[in-house]
Design an enzyme around this catalytic site. Structure first.
Site, PDB file in Angstrom:
ATOM      1  CG  ASP A   1      -1.967   1.087   1.189  1.00 42.07           C
ATOM      2  OD1 ASP A   1      -2.517   1.351   0.111  1.00 42.07           O
ATOM      3  OD2 ASP A   1      -2.237   1.701   2.247  1.00 42.07           O
TER       4      ASP A   1
ATOM      5  CB  SER B   1      -6.215   2.861   0.089  1.00 41.48           C
ATOM      6  OG  SER B   1      -4.860   3.185  -0.086  1.00 41.48           O
TER       7      SER B   1
ATOM      8  CD  GLN C   1      -4.487   0.915  -2.793  1.00 42.17           C
ATOM      9  OE1 GLN C   1      -3.976   2.005  -2.989  1.00 42.17           O
ATOM     10  NE2 GLN C   1      -4.091   0.108  -1.817  1.00 42.17           N
TER      11      GLN C   1
END
Length: 293
Positions: free
Chosen positions: A207, A231, A281
């Site tokens: 991430d 995110s 993502q």
């Protein structure tokens, strides 16, 4: 405990407070919200702790529902959805101060021989990580010295990150840039021999830079940011065993960005060019002049 890799292992070592309930620390940081990779990594630890340990995780799918508050513990509640002959499924809900901030579903697969084996080759012949400067070195070379906030972050950073392409600092440098980015990464110290720790550490790292690919055509990565970004969801598929304290290449691209959301895809390879993990993502991007969620 001064080694950032040791601090990461400690951060992933959850306290079990009931059979299916775990509590994770959330360090007091100057950030507005808890880092999403931390929550995803801790949630995966909670899921893995309720399995027999003989089945590695093969996929996870997660949603970031609310921003977490730094310094406030997070409780992870695990639902044992399925224990089959080959697959184990767990659903994890992360709760902070009575509110759900994140949920994750993870599937674990008993190792078995493959009947079909193939892999597309990596996109490019990338330079070796030792030939590239660290992010800290690039920033120091450009600015002369790190700002105090970045200096503190660099000391706490559990991963060594090296961008394959040099960092761009001005709007002119990003003209015509493709929505692609690639970095070499590895933990800054040993993470031990527990495969679950390495999987969760890589989940944490996944991430860190993925949404760079969305921003690259729009603004310099290390200049003043014009967007608030967060995110929204995260999915990973684990293909081969790996160690997160050995170099891995994270090749990232953004096929589309529209409507305030940008999609990013990542492929993680070892030094032999074997595909280890696939990542997808979506992130939210809003001009800093706007507010809301």
């Amino acid at each position: 405990m001064t080694n950032p890799a040791e601090r990461l292992v400690d951060l992933l070592d959850l306290e079990q407070i009931e059979v299916n309930i775990f509590r994770g620390r959330s360090p007091e940081e100057s950030l507005q919200r808890v880092f999403g990779g931390q929550v995803a990594g801790q949630a995966l630890v909670a899921a893995g702790r309720t399995t027999d340990g003989e089945r590695p995780v093969h996929s996870l799918h997660a949603y970031f529902l609310r921003p977490g508050r730094p310094g406030v513990p997070i409780v992870y509640q695990v639902e044992r959805v399925r224990d089959g002959r080959s697959f184990t499924t767990r659903r994890v809900t992360a709760v902070q101060q009575g509110r759900t901030i994140f949920n994750l579903t993870a599937s674990f697969h008993r190792p078995e021989p493959g009947s079909i084996e193939h892999q597309l080759p990596p996109r490019l012949d990338f330079p070796e990580p030792e030939s590239l400067p660290t992010v800290t070195e690039e920033i120091r070379a450009h600015l002369g010295a790190l700002p105090e906030a970045l200096e503190r972050m660099a000391r706490r950073q559990p991963f060594d990150i090296r961008y394959v392409d040099r960092l761009r600092w001005t709007p002119k440098e990003i003209e015509g840039a493709d929505p692609r980015s690639a970095v070499w990464m590895r933990a800054v110290g040993p993470l031990g021999d527990d495969p679950l720790v390495h999987t969760c550490a890589l989940t944490y790292a996944s991430d860190m830079t993925l949404l760079d690919a969305v921003r690259i055509p729009v603004e310099p990565l290390w200049g003043p940011r014009g967007f608030d970004m967060a995110s929204l969801d995260h999915a990973m598929w684990f293909h081969r065993p790996f160690r997160a304290d050995e170099w891995f290449l994270y090749d990232q691209e953004s096929p589309v960005s529209t409507g305030g959301r940008g999609l990013a895809r990542g492929r993680i390879y070892n030094r032999a060019g074997e595909l280890l993990v696939s990542v997808v993502q979506e992130g939210l991007f809003r001009p800093l002049t706007l507010s809301g969620d």
